[in-house]
Write a protein that holds these residues in place. Structure first.
Motif, PDB file in Angstrom:
ATOM      1  N   ASP A  75     -11.734  -3.467   1.866  1.00 24.74           N
ATOM      2  CA  ASP A  75     -10.344  -2.997   1.851  1.00 24.74           C
ATOM      3  C   ASP A  75      -9.676  -3.197   3.203  1.00 24.74           C
ATOM      4  N   LYS A  98      -4.833  -2.993  -4.375  1.00 21.03           N
ATOM      5  CA  LYS A  98      -5.840  -3.124  -5.442  1.00 21.03           C
ATOM      6  C   LYS A  98      -6.126  -1.798  -6.132  1.00 21.03           C
ATOM      7  N   SER A 109       0.860  -1.178   0.000  1.00 18.02           N
ATOM      8  CA  SER A 109       0.000   0.000   0.000  1.00 18.02           C
ATOM      9  C   SER A 109       0.898   1.230   0.000  1.00 18.02           C
ATOM     10  N   SER A 158     -17.464  -1.216   0.555  1.00 17.78           N
ATOM     11  CA  SER A 158     -16.196  -1.161  -0.172  1.00 17.78           C
ATOM     12  C   SER A 158     -15.030  -1.005   0.799  1.00 17.78           C
ATOM     13  N   ASN A 169     -12.965   7.510   4.166  1.00 18.06           N
ATOM     14  CA  ASN A 169     -13.873   8.046   3.159  1.00 18.06           C
ATOM     15  C   ASN A 169     -15.084   8.638   3.871  1.00 18.06           C
ATOM     16  N   ASN A 220      -7.546   0.851  -4.610  1.00 18.77           N
ATOM     17  CA  ASN A 220      -8.598   1.639  -3.964  1.00 18.77           C
ATOM     18  C   ASN A 220      -7.974   2.709  -3.077  1.00 18.77           C
ATOM     19  N   THR A 251      -4.548   1.270  -1.647  1.00 17.00           N
ATOM     20  CA  THR A 251      -4.348  -0.153  -1.374  1.00 17.00           C
ATOM     21  C   THR A 251      -3.680  -0.831  -2.570  1.00 17.00           C
TER      22      THR A 251
END
Lengths: 77, 77
Positions: free
Chosen positions: B20, A60, A4, B16, B67, A62, A58
């Motif tokens: 994560d 991925k 990350s 989401s 977020n 995100n 992350t």
């Protein structure tokens, strides 16, 4: 697993969140980027979707915006 | 190490972020609390300092607001 990336700008909220993230996921799993000290990384952060700092991107791809230290507009200056 | 607690309310942003967080810190290290389904936990979340969801309360008691899904006022309804 790729790392990350934790983007921050040295603000107190950022430093506190940095410590928490390192405690949670481990120092070896996260690359720390200080956008105030390394302005060449700002483009990369914006392209990754970072809208404010501190933020964790992350493996991925995100983006987790954590608490709120400063908007990217403030970081760009 | 005691577990982190991830508070959410079922919103898409929450789900989401939940995925994560589990990917990052491991399912065994985090307790998931759905405040929409378990309203008895709302007081506990507010006392821990949760101001919006999703949020992760670390073992040290720090709150990472991730977020933005919904304010606690919206969760309380």
């Amino acid at each position: 697993m790729s790392k990350s990336i934790f983007y921050h700008a040295g603000c107190p909220v950022c430093i506190s969140a940095e410590h928490d993230v390192i405690d949670l996921i481990g120092h070896s799993n996260v690359q720390i980027v200080h956008l105030g000290n390394d302005k060449s990384k700002i483009d990369e952060a914006v392209r990754a979707g970072v809208k404010s700092v501190p933020a964790l991107v992350t493996p991925k791809g995100n983006v987790l915006h954590i608490n709120f230290g400063a908007s990217m507009a403030e970081v760009i200056g």
